[in-house]
Design an enzyme around this catalytic site. Structure first.
Site, mmCIF file in Angstrom:
data_model
loop_
_atom_site.group_PDB
_atom_site.id
_atom_site.type_symbol
_atom_site.label_atom_id
_atom_site.label_comp_id
_atom_site.label_asym_id
_atom_site.label_seq_id
_atom_site.Cartn_x
_atom_site.Cartn_y
_atom_site.Cartn_z
ATOM 1 N N CYS A 47 47.003 73.786 -6.294
ATOM 2 C CA CYS A 47 46.582 75.167 -6.441
ATOM 3 C C CYS A 47 46.141 75.716 -5.090
ATOM 4 O O CYS A 47 45.358 75.079 -4.376
ATOM 5 C CB CYS A 47 45.425 75.253 -7.431
ATOM 6 S SG CYS A 47 44.729 76.907 -7.600
ATOM 7 N N CYS A 50 42.077 76.339 -5.184
ATOM 8 C CA CYS A 50 41.049 75.288 -5.204
ATOM 9 C C CYS A 50 41.551 73.915 -4.785
ATOM 10 O O CYS A 50 40.757 72.983 -4.660
ATOM 11 C CB CYS A 50 40.425 75.205 -6.587
ATOM 12 S SG CYS A 50 41.562 74.617 -7.866
ATOM 13 N N CYS A 96 45.484 77.910 -13.290
ATOM 14 C CA CYS A 96 44.793 76.684 -12.903
ATOM 15 C C CYS A 96 43.558 76.502 -13.780
ATOM 16 O O CYS A 96 42.759 77.428 -13.942
ATOM 17 C CB CYS A 96 44.402 76.772 -11.422
ATOM 18 S SG CYS A 96 43.394 75.386 -10.848
ATOM 19 N N CYS A 99 40.173 76.842 -11.274
ATOM 20 C CA CYS A 99 39.702 78.107 -10.682
ATOM 21 C C CYS A 99 40.289 79.344 -11.339
ATOM 22 O O CYS A 99 40.009 80.460 -10.906
ATOM 23 C CB CYS A 99 39.961 78.130 -9.180
ATOM 24 S SG CYS A 99 41.697 78.304 -8.726
ATOM 25 N N CYS A 119 57.586 78.160 -14.826
ATOM 26 C CA CYS A 119 58.152 78.989 -13.769
ATOM 27 C C CYS A 119 56.981 79.487 -12.912
ATOM 28 O O CYS A 119 56.251 80.399 -13.318
ATOM 29 C CB CYS A 119 58.925 80.137 -14.404
ATOM 30 S SG CYS A 119 59.897 81.106 -13.264
#
Length: 131
Positions: A47, A50, A96, A99, A119
């Site tokens: 991510c 984070c 995510c 976060c 996707c």
């Protein structure tokens, strides 16, 4: 359960590029094909907000959509989903779990073994090659 990371809007803007901020924090979508040279070697996609591990290269496949696509996350608890009803459509948004950064959408037209196509927006992730 994942410990949540929360930041102010100013902190997110300072940390992320304008494009990453638009996608990850404002639920935007990058232009298809923006990451034609997306890494092909073994590694893990994290991510951008984070650093949480999200997808392994082993679950990546060529979907022909212009966005990085995966048939499963690295761990089902790494991502969360919610219903997205923007633009007169019903889609499943992926974000995510740590976060809450917007990553992309998941569709039921992927390859086996899951039949899913995560996707993702390439700008919402960073790549770490395996050592």
């Amino acid at each position: 359960m994942t410990d949540r990371i929360t930041k102010t809007d100013a902190e997110w803007r300072a940390q992320l590029s304008p494009e990453a901020y638009k996608v990850a924090r404002q639920h935007g979508t990058e232009r298809a094909g923006s990451h034609d040279n997306f890494p092909k070697e073994p590694g893990v996609f994290h991510c951008v907000g984070c650093g949480a591990a999200l997808f392994d290269q082993e679950q990546k496949f060529e979907s022909g959509t212009g966005w990085p696509s995966f048939w499963a996350p690295i761990d089902q608890q790494a991502v969360e989903t919610s219903e997205d009803r923007k633009f007169f459509m019903r889609r499943t948004e992926v974000h995510c779990a740590t976060c809450q950064s917007h990553l992309g959408h998941v569709f039921p037209d992927g390859p086996q073994p899951t039949g899913l196509r995560y996707c993702m927006n390439g700008v919402a992730m960073t790549f770490e090659p395996k050592a």
